[in-house]
Design an enzyme around this catalytic site. Structure first.
Site, PDB file in Angstrom:
ATOM      1  N   TYR A  10       0.828  -1.216   0.000  1.00  9.85           N
ATOM      2  CA  TYR A  10       0.000   0.000   0.000  1.00  9.85           C
ATOM      3  C   TYR A  10       0.862   1.266   0.000  1.00  9.85           C
ATOM      4  O   TYR A  10       0.398   2.340  -0.341  1.00  9.85           O
ATOM      5  CB  TYR A  10      -0.958   0.033   1.198  1.00  9.85           C
ATOM      6  CG  TYR A  10      -2.023  -1.043   1.177  1.00  9.85           C
ATOM      7  CD1 TYR A  10      -2.238  -1.820   0.052  1.00  9.85           C
ATOM      8  CD2 TYR A  10      -2.827  -1.279   2.288  1.00  9.85           C
ATOM      9  CE1 TYR A  10      -3.196  -2.806   0.035  1.00  9.85           C
ATOM     10  CE2 TYR A  10      -3.800  -2.259   2.268  1.00  9.85           C
ATOM     11  CZ  TYR A  10      -3.975  -3.030   1.141  1.00  9.85           C
ATOM     12  OH  TYR A  10      -4.931  -4.008   1.120  1.00  9.85           O
ATOM     13  N   LYS A  62       3.426 -15.503   2.572  1.00  2.57           N
ATOM     14  CA  LYS A  62       3.322 -16.293   1.328  1.00  2.57           C
ATOM     15  C   LYS A  62       4.743 -16.598   0.901  1.00  2.57           C
ATOM     16  O   LYS A  62       5.184 -16.262  -0.205  1.00  2.57           O
ATOM     17  CB  LYS A  62       2.534 -15.464   0.295  1.00  2.57           C
ATOM     18  CG  LYS A  62       2.192 -16.200  -0.984  1.00  2.57           C
ATOM     19  CD  LYS A  62       1.113 -17.242  -0.804  1.00  2.57           C
ATOM     20  CE  LYS A  62       0.866 -17.987  -2.102  1.00  2.57           C
ATOM     21  NZ  LYS A  62       0.084 -19.207  -1.918  1.00  2.57           N
ATOM     22  N   ASP A  85      -3.131 -18.198   2.011  1.00  7.44           N
ATOM     23  CA  ASP A  85      -4.302 -18.891   1.456  1.00  7.44           C
ATOM     24  C   ASP A  85      -4.839 -19.914   2.454  1.00  7.44           C
ATOM     25  O   ASP A  85      -6.055 -20.049   2.650  1.00  7.44           O
ATOM     26  CB  ASP A  85      -3.981 -19.532   0.090  1.00  7.44           C
ATOM     27  CG  ASP A  85      -2.585 -20.147   0.027  1.00  7.44           C
ATOM     28  OD1 ASP A  85      -1.802 -19.953   0.969  1.00  7.44           O
ATOM     29  OD2 ASP A  85      -2.291 -20.833  -0.968  1.00  7.44           O
ATOM     30  N   ASP A 105      -5.243  -6.703   5.960  1.00  2.38           N
ATOM     31  CA  ASP A 105      -6.450  -5.988   5.540  1.00  2.38           C
ATOM     32  C   ASP A 105      -7.555  -7.002   5.233  1.00  2.38           C
ATOM     33  O   ASP A 105      -8.696  -6.887   5.696  1.00  2.38           O
ATOM     34  CB  ASP A 105      -6.099  -5.174   4.269  1.00  2.38           C
ATOM     35  CG  ASP A 105      -7.162  -4.169   3.908  1.00  2.38           C
ATOM     36  OD1 ASP A 105      -8.155  -4.048   4.650  1.00  2.38           O
ATOM     37  OD2 ASP A 105      -7.010  -3.506   2.862  1.00  2.38           O
ATOM     38  N   ASP A 110     -10.790  -8.474   7.998  1.00  2.00           N
ATOM     39  CA  ASP A 110     -12.204  -8.361   7.627  1.00  2.00           C
ATOM     40  C   ASP A 110     -12.877  -9.726   7.692  1.00  2.00           C
ATOM     41  O   ASP A 110     -14.011  -9.845   8.156  1.00  2.00           O
ATOM     42  CB  ASP A 110     -12.349  -7.793   6.205  1.00  2.00           C
ATOM     43  CG  ASP A 110     -12.556  -6.289   6.221  1.00  2.00           C
ATOM     44  OD1 ASP A 110     -12.259  -5.669   7.266  1.00  2.00           O
ATOM     45  OD2 ASP A 110     -13.014  -5.727   5.209  1.00  2.00           O
TER      46      ASP A 110
END
Ligand code: NAD
Length: 362
Positions: A147, A196, A228, A252, A256
């Site tokens: 980001y 990852k 994942d 992020d 959620d």
């Protein structure tokens, strides 16, 4: 008990939509804490988001930044709404949040995902998966990674190509890992670091640094999980998570997901911390324009964000406990805002929820 001579300066951003309503309820509870425990809280209301655009033309006026920087903590309700949706990205209300995080150095985002046993029915997961409640703390790196990395668009032989770079330094990973391990020490002593690293170089550095930091916390169990798999495990077996440590973009998404499995977005607080004790505290939810101004928004996320502020920035754990106990008493006595209400419960509005929870402060 609080240090009676100490004054706690708090910048207060009510923001947009349901923001001012839930903030009023939260401040009512804070006032009650001040009376009961003899704390001296000085709150200063400032503008950010859509309300600031309307008043000053800017989503984050300099005065707001100055007052936030001069405070011990910032309380923020929510910003944004359809009124400002057509503005360019850089001028939209939500930009104020990214700016504040950057300017205040808020690199550690803490999002507890709790299923209150009284609200277990609200979770979309089967009862046996969440039986006995759920208490996950997502620790997300907030000021680095993709980001904030280099980004751009360039012409190629295949047309335009765009890129965003995921980059982490050892320092950035080390400080967020320390935050996660220190928090795990006060919880169930388990950290699962999500990356990852089977594909990404930045994740391989992340994993190496997390393992190095773990050496200083021998009583904490550390596991690693690919992102994942973590997304899958959160709905398959969420109780295996205590502290979930991860990067900006993975956090992020996963935070959620974790908040949704609790089934009640109006109940979830968050904290964003800088070095030292400074922090910004806000509900996980947005400004909910669909229900704004109707006295039906759930202010519990805001109220629990205030409890986090008392605990993490001011070190007032007894006062924080008393807010959390009051929320439990509110639920135990059968009070519910419309978003979590079902047959047989007493429906109450935003304002009354604030009054009742304040009344239950012991
Ligand atoms: P939202 O969280 O505002 O609302 C999603 C749904 O949850 C809505 O149906 C809403 O009514 C409900 N809801 C949210 N909070 C609630 C509460 N306290 N009590 C009862 N119901 C509640 O998300 P959205 O609709 O995607 O976004 C609305 C606006 O908020 C957008 O402008 C968005 O950019 C902004 N936003 C701001 C923040 C923030 O300030 N931190 C975070 C997320 C979204």
């Amino acid at each position: 008990m609080s240090d009676n001579n100490k004054k706690y300066n708090i910048a207060v951003i009510p923001g947009d939509g349901i923001g001012p309503e839930v903030m009023d309820a939260g401040l009512h509870v804070l006032t009650r804490i001040a009376e009961k425990f003899g704390c001296d809280f000085k709150t200063t209301k400032v503008l950010a988001g859509g309300a600031a655009i309307d008043a000053t033309g800017k989503c984050l006026p300099q005065e707001t930044v100055d007052i936030c920087k001069a405070s011990d903590a910032v309380l923020l309700a929510a910003v944004g709404g359809p009124k400002w949706n057509d503005l360019p990205g850089d001028e939209r209300p939500e930009k104020a949040l990214l700016e504040l995080r950057k300017l205040l150095g808020l690199y550690a985002n803490l999002r507890p995902a709790m299923v209150f046993p009284q609200l277990a029915d609200a979770s979309p997961l089967k009862a046996e998966i969440i039986s006995g409640g759920l208490d996950i703390l997502v620790v997300r790196e907030l000021t680095g990674g993709i980001y904030f990395g280099k980004k751009g668009t360039e012409k190629t032989e295949f047309g335009l190509a765009a890129y965003d770079v995921e980059q982490y330094s050892e320092m950035e990973v080390e400080r967020i890992a320390k935050t996660a391990f220190s928090l795990a020490e006060k919880r169930n002593k388990n950290v699962i670091s999500v990356d990852k690293s089977n594909v990404l170089e930045s994740s391989r550095l992340w994993r190496r640094v997390v393992e190095a930091v773990a050496q200083d916390y021998p009583d904490i169990a550390l596991d690693h999980m690919y992102v994942d798999n973590a997304a899958m495990q959160l709905v398959r077996n969420p109780k295996q998570f205590d502290v979930l440590l991860t990067s900006n973009i993975f956090g992020d998404i996963l935070s959620d997901e974790a908040s949704q499995i609790t089934g009640s977005i109006g109940m979830l607080p968050s904290a964003s911390l800088a070095d030292g004790n400074f922090g910004m505290y806000e509900p996980v939810h947005g400004s909910a324009p669909d229900i704004a101004g109707r006295d039906i928004a759930n202010p519990v996320a805001m109220i629990l964000s205030i409890a986090m502020m008392l605990r993490y920035t001011f070190g007032l754990s007894r006062e924080a406990d008393s807010i959390e106990n009051a929320v439990n008493e509110f639920l135990d006595k059968g009070y519910r805002t419309p978003d979590i209400a079902s047959d047989g419960y007493t429906k109450v509005g935003t304002k009354e929820t604030g009054l009742l929870i304040a009344e239950f402060i012991k």
